[in-house]
Design a protein around this motif. Structure first.
Motif, PDB file in Angstrom:
ATOM      1  N   HIS A 220     -12.890 -13.536   1.410  1.00 24.86           N
ATOM      2  CA  HIS A 220     -12.058 -12.788   2.353  1.00 24.86           C
ATOM      3  C   HIS A 220     -11.086 -13.721   3.067  1.00 24.86           C
ATOM      4  O   HIS A 220     -11.417 -14.873   3.366  1.00 24.86           O
ATOM      5  CB  HIS A 220     -12.923 -12.078   3.397  1.00 24.86           C
ATOM      6  N   SER A 221      -9.904 -13.212   3.380  1.00 17.93           N
ATOM      7  CA  SER A 221      -8.955 -13.949   4.209  1.00 17.93           C
ATOM      8  C   SER A 221      -9.371 -13.816   5.669  1.00 17.93           C
ATOM      9  O   SER A 221      -9.982 -12.818   6.070  1.00 17.93           O
ATOM     10  CB  SER A 221      -7.543 -13.411   4.005  1.00 17.93           C
ATOM     11  N   ILE A 222      -9.021 -14.823   6.481  1.00 19.00           N
ATOM     12  CA  ILE A 222      -9.469 -14.828   7.873  1.00 19.00           C
ATOM     13  C   ILE A 222      -8.400 -15.470   8.757  1.00 19.00           C
ATOM     14  O   ILE A 222      -7.744 -16.436   8.353  1.00 19.00           O
ATOM     15  CB  ILE A 222     -10.824 -15.561   8.020  1.00 19.00           C
ATOM     16  N   GLU A 327      -2.346  -9.026  -2.003  1.00 15.59           N
ATOM     17  CA  GLU A 327      -2.863  -7.809  -2.624  1.00 15.59           C
ATOM     18  C   GLU A 327      -3.073  -7.985  -4.129  1.00 15.59           C
ATOM     19  O   GLU A 327      -4.104  -7.609  -4.676  1.00 15.59           O
ATOM     20  CB  GLU A 327      -1.887  -6.650  -2.382  1.00 15.59           C
ATOM     21  N   SER A 328      -2.070  -8.567  -4.804  1.00 20.47           N
ATOM     22  CA  SER A 328      -2.080  -8.567  -6.266  1.00 20.47           C
ATOM     23  C   SER A 328      -2.684  -9.821  -6.883  1.00 20.47           C
ATOM     24  O   SER A 328      -3.142  -9.788  -8.025  1.00 20.47           O
ATOM     25  CB  SER A 328      -0.641  -8.405  -6.778  1.00 20.47           C
ATOM     26  N   GLY A 329      -2.655 -10.939  -6.161  1.00 24.27           N
ATOM     27  CA  GLY A 329      -3.152 -12.186  -6.730  1.00 24.27           C
ATOM     28  C   GLY A 329      -2.188 -12.820  -7.710  1.00 24.27           C
ATOM     29  O   GLY A 329      -2.559 -13.757  -8.421  1.00 24.27           O
ATOM     30  N   PRO A 384       2.066  -5.206   9.103  1.00 30.81           N
ATOM     31  CA  PRO A 384       1.665  -5.138   7.692  1.00 30.81           C
ATOM     32  C   PRO A 384       0.941  -6.392   7.205  1.00 30.81           C
ATOM     33  O   PRO A 384       0.035  -6.299   6.380  1.00 30.81           O
ATOM     34  CB  PRO A 384       2.997  -4.958   6.962  1.00 30.81           C
ATOM     35  N   LEU A 385       1.336  -7.578   7.711  1.00 30.88           N
ATOM     36  CA  LEU A 385       0.638  -8.795   7.302  1.00 30.88           C
ATOM     37  C   LEU A 385      -0.757  -8.852   7.919  1.00 30.88           C
ATOM     38  O   LEU A 385      -1.740  -9.181   7.241  1.00 30.88           O
ATOM     39  CB  LEU A 385       1.449 -10.025   7.710  1.00 30.88           C
ATOM     40  N   LEU A 386      -0.863  -8.520   9.203  1.00 27.60           N
ATOM     41  CA  LEU A 386      -2.174  -8.498   9.853  1.00 27.60           C
ATOM     42  C   LEU A 386      -3.115  -7.515   9.157  1.00 27.60           C
ATOM     43  O   LEU A 386      -4.314  -7.762   9.037  1.00 27.60           O
ATOM     44  CB  LEU A 386      -2.028  -8.111  11.327  1.00 27.60           C
ATOM     45  N   ASP A 387      -2.559  -6.405   8.719  1.00 24.73           N
ATOM     46  CA  ASP A 387      -3.369  -5.384   8.065  1.00 24.73           C
ATOM     47  C   ASP A 387      -4.006  -5.907   6.784  1.00 24.73           C
ATOM     48  O   ASP A 387      -5.045  -5.415   6.345  1.00 24.73           O
ATOM     49  CB  ASP A 387      -2.487  -4.172   7.758  1.00 24.73           C
ATOM     50  N   ARG A 388      -3.360  -6.912   6.177  1.00 22.16           N
ATOM     51  CA  ARG A 388      -3.857  -7.451   4.908  1.00 22.16           C
ATOM     52  C   ARG A 388      -4.827  -8.622   5.101  1.00 22.16           C
ATOM     53  O   ARG A 388      -5.345  -9.141   4.109  1.00 22.16           O
ATOM     54  CB  ARG A 388      -2.673  -7.900   4.049  1.00 22.16           C
ATOM     55  N   ILE A 389      -5.035  -9.069   6.312  1.00 20.17           N
ATOM     56  CA  ILE A 389      -5.986 -10.147   6.584  1.00 20.17           C
ATOM     57  C   ILE A 389      -7.334  -9.508   6.907  1.00 20.17           C
ATOM     58  O   ILE A 389      -7.470  -8.770   7.888  1.00 20.17           O
ATOM     59  CB  ILE A 389      -5.501 -11.037   7.742  1.00 20.17           C
ATOM     60  N   SER A 433     -15.519 -10.675  -6.964  1.00 16.26           N
ATOM     61  CA  SER A 433     -15.878 -10.814  -5.554  1.00 16.26           C
ATOM     62  C   SER A 433     -15.608  -9.504  -4.817  1.00 16.26           C
ATOM     63  O   SER A 433     -14.841  -8.653  -5.270  1.00 16.26           O
ATOM     64  CB  SER A 433     -15.085 -11.953  -4.909  1.00 16.26           C
ATOM     65  N   ASN A 434     -16.230  -9.359  -3.657  1.00 15.80           N
ATOM     66  CA  ASN A 434     -16.058  -8.123  -2.892  1.00 15.80           C
ATOM     67  C   ASN A 434     -14.608  -7.910  -2.474  1.00 15.80           C
ATOM     68  O   ASN A 434     -14.139  -6.765  -2.398  1.00 15.80           O
ATOM     69  CB  ASN A 434     -16.948  -8.158  -1.648  1.00 15.80           C
ATOM     70  N   SER A 435     -13.872  -8.991  -2.197  1.00 15.36           N
ATOM     71  CA  SER A 435     -12.486  -8.839  -1.752  1.00 15.36           C
ATOM     72  C   SER A 435     -11.601  -8.251  -2.847  1.00 15.36           C
ATOM     73  O   SER A 435     -10.546  -7.697  -2.555  1.00 15.36           O
ATOM     74  CB  SER A 435     -11.925 -10.183  -1.302  1.00 15.36           C
ATOM     75  N   GLN A 436     -12.004  -8.359  -4.108  1.00 14.32           N
ATOM     76  CA  GLN A 436     -11.198  -7.866  -5.227  1.00 14.32           C
ATOM     77  C   GLN A 436     -11.531  -6.425  -5.614  1.00 14.32           C
ATOM     78  O   GLN A 436     -10.907  -5.882  -6.524  1.00 14.32           O
ATOM     79  CB  GLN A 436     -11.368  -8.772  -6.444  1.00 14.32           C
ATOM     80  N   LEU A 437     -12.492  -5.823  -4.952  1.00 15.21           N
ATOM     81  CA  LEU A 437     -12.813  -4.424  -5.237  1.00 15.21           C
ATOM     82  C   LEU A 437     -11.646  -3.526  -4.849  1.00 15.21           C
ATOM     83  O   LEU A 437     -10.979  -3.751  -3.840  1.00 15.21           O
ATOM     84  CB  LEU A 437     -14.065  -4.005  -4.471  1.00 15.21           C
ATOM     85  N   ALA A 438     -11.394  -2.513  -5.633  1.00 14.06           N
ATOM     86  CA  ALA A 438     -10.284  -1.608  -5.352  1.00 14.06           C
ATOM     87  C   ALA A 438     -10.620  -0.224  -5.867  1.00 14.06           C
ATOM     88  O   ALA A 438     -11.463  -0.051  -6.760  1.00 14.06           O
ATOM     89  CB  ALA A 438      -8.996  -2.117  -5.999  1.00 14.06           C
ATOM     90  N   GLY A 439      -9.945   0.777  -5.282  1.00 18.09           N
ATOM     91  CA  GLY A 439     -10.078   2.150  -5.750  1.00 18.09           C
ATOM     92  C   GLY A 439     -11.493   2.686  -5.664  1.00 18.09           C
ATOM     93  O   GLY A 439     -12.212   2.494  -4.668  1.00 18.09           O
ATOM     94  N   SER A 440     -11.927   3.322  -6.726  1.00 15.63           N
ATOM     95  CA  SER A 440     -13.244   3.964  -6.742  1.00 15.63           C
ATOM     96  C   SER A 440     -14.382   2.952  -6.677  1.00 15.63           C
ATOM     97  O   SER A 440     -15.493   3.303  -6.287  1.00 15.63           O
ATOM     98  CB  SER A 440     -13.386   4.812  -8.009  1.00 15.63           C
TER      99      SER A 440
END
Length: 507
Positions: A220-222, A327-329, A384-389, A433-440
């Motif tokens: 996770h980013s912090i 978001e995309s890596g 928007p940047l804070l939302d992604r941290i 990793s958990n941070s890469q989980l997306a969608g369903s």
């Protein structure tokens, strides 16, 4: 034979497309032309090759020499084509046999004395060569400078033949027996022990240490928010030492990116990169770019840590470029004539003061910043940047008792063991990793129990979170449950994750 055909590689982002080097000698006035969209470094090969051949006691043909680098629409840069051009001239002029040329690929810059100098991107070229092979399915050998052999040999199974000079390469093709031929590089990299500082040096800051452990376990980013001297930079510098070890694929990707800049040392194999650019860095320095696109800091931190200290001091346009790769890596650099794609799966660690003087909210009340000044300072970080941290953690000042405490804190080795176990649970359960989980996948793997879901709904309503914030809290809660060895995300895990989302407070 007046025509020689050799094989080499260009660089286009992380890709290394094949280049056919065709050398033709014709009658007419002496001339030396290189065609095929060469850039300045490639055009200058004419003078380097001529001097290298003459100083190696070869005859430079007084004929019309044409070198074609195909495909013609692919830009060619750097001095890596010096070696194949020189060999092509020797074969085309009959000074060296060319029967085995199709079994090899070549790359290397020539000095005027005929010595071979290192080139950029040797690892990326080796990866592409090993994957491709010849039309008949056989693998080619790679002849390159001895200085690049260590990194190129990291590709398992690749046939690397290092050479120190043009004469050694020529001897390889003229030798009748094993003597005089280039030997395959078989040395294993001498991996140095990581020299990361230890978390045992950190005094106090139990909550911040816990947050760093959670961030490491789930990738996770912090964002660390606190007054000067509270230990934000100290925590960040020790963070790579508690991350899970890289596997072979991750290590190869990370090394290949760093190889594109010529700054990779084989002794750093499987060590997490740690990049800490100064806040005066430009957007191009962070993202990458240039006429010939090269990776920036976010790509050089691939599978490692990108630490941005004094976050509000970065230019706003610089910070906004982080939004997409978080978001995309990946990062795509587009130019009018070309496009380069670089991986950017980095872990962001950012640090900032809560106000210009740094002491907003300090218990001694020494801050004299007005609410409007504090609001403007914190407003330099866009929503928007804070939302992604994922995590936003307050880091308080140390008390006199904590500073005077001589007992060491928990060592990085112990923290890394827990992080490794939690990360292994994630890979076994979902493969990432958990941070890469997306969608369903978030609904499947991060679903909390009824009490946790109720608490999260209450927090969502009161704190006015976006859907992205909601999902990121769920993923952090999943990581906390993994650290606790729990299969179900519970209320306590959700409550702790919510606290990690509230560190960035207004005036």
């Amino acid at each position: 034979m007046s025509l020689a055909v050799l094989h080499s590689r260009a660089l286009s982002g992380m890709a290394a497309p094949p280049v056919t080097v065709e050398v033709h000698l014709a009658n007419g006035l002496p001339a030396f032309a290189i065609v095929g969209l060469p850039e300045a470094e490639v055009k200058e090969a004419k003078d380097r090759v001529r001097a290298a051949l003459q100083n190696a006691r070869f005859e430079f043909p007084a004929r019309r020499i044409t070198v074609n680098l195909a495909p013609a629409d692919l830009p060619k840069e750097s001095g890596r084509f010096d070696l194949p051009i020189a060999l092509g001239i020797l074969v085309a002029s009959g000074q060296m046999p060319g029967d085995e040329l199709d079994d090899y690929e070549f790359a290397g810059e020539l000095s005027l004395s005929g010595q071979l100098r290192a080139v950029r991107g040797a690892l990326a070229m080796t990866c592409a060569m090993h994957r491709a092979g010849r039309d008949d399915g056989r693998k080619r050998g790679f002849i390159l400078p001895a200085a690049n052999a260590g990194e190129a040999a990291l590709v398992a199974g690749a046939s690397i033949l290092p050479a120190a000079s043009l004469l050694e390469v020529c001897a390889h093709f003229t030798a009748r027996g094993a003597e005089g031929r280039l030997q395959r590089y078989r040395a294993t990299p001498a991996v140095a022990a990581p020299a990361y500082p230890d978390f045992a040096d950190v005094k106090g800051q139990l909550q911040a240490r816990r947050a760093m452990e959670v961030a490491a376990a789930g990738n996770h980013s912090i964002l660390l928010v606190g007054p000067p001297g509270s230990g934000k930079s100290m925590l960040a510098s020790r963070f790579p030492g508690i991350l899970p070890p890289m596997d072979e694929e991750q290590a190869l990707e990370s090394a290949a990116v760093r190889s594109l800049t010529g700054g990779f040392d084989a002794a750093q194999w499987k060590q997490r990169p740690y990049r800490a650019p100064h806040h005066t860095a430009s957007a191009v320095a962070l993202v990458g770019g240039g006429g010939t696109p090269r990776p920036g800091e976010i790509s050089l931190a691939h599978h490692g840590v990108l630490f941005l200290d004094e976050l509000p001091e970065f230019q706003r346009a610089v910070l906004e470029v982080l939004r997409e790769p978080l978001e995309s890596g990946r990062i795509t650099i587009s130019r009018a004539a070309r496009q380069a794609d670089f991986p950017a799966r980095f872990q962001l660690i950012a640090a900032m003061n809560p106000c210009p003087c740094g002491f907003h909210g300090h218990p001694n009340g020494k801050c004299r910043c007005t609410p409007d000044i504090v609001r403007r300072y914190q407003g330099r970080i866009s929503g928007p940047l804070l939302d992604r941290i994922d995590m936003q953690m307050p880091v308080g000042s140390l008390s006199p008792a904590e500073l005077a405490d001589q007992a060491p804190g928990e060592a990085s080795v112990a923290i890394a063991a827990r992080v490794g176990q939690a990360f292994a649970r994630q890979l076994q359960r979902q493969g990432v990793s958990n941070s890469q989980l997306a969608g369903s996948a978030i609904d499947v793997h991060c679903r909390p129990d009824d009490a946790g879901a109720q608490l999260l709904q209450t927090a969502l309503a009161r704190l006015d979170w976006s859907a992205r914030s909601y999902h990121r809290v769920l993923k952090v809660a999943r990581t906390i449950a993994d650290l606790a060895g729990q299969a179900q995300v519970g209320k306590t895990h959700v409550a702790e994750a919510i606290q990690y989302r509230r560190g960035f407070q207004g005036p």
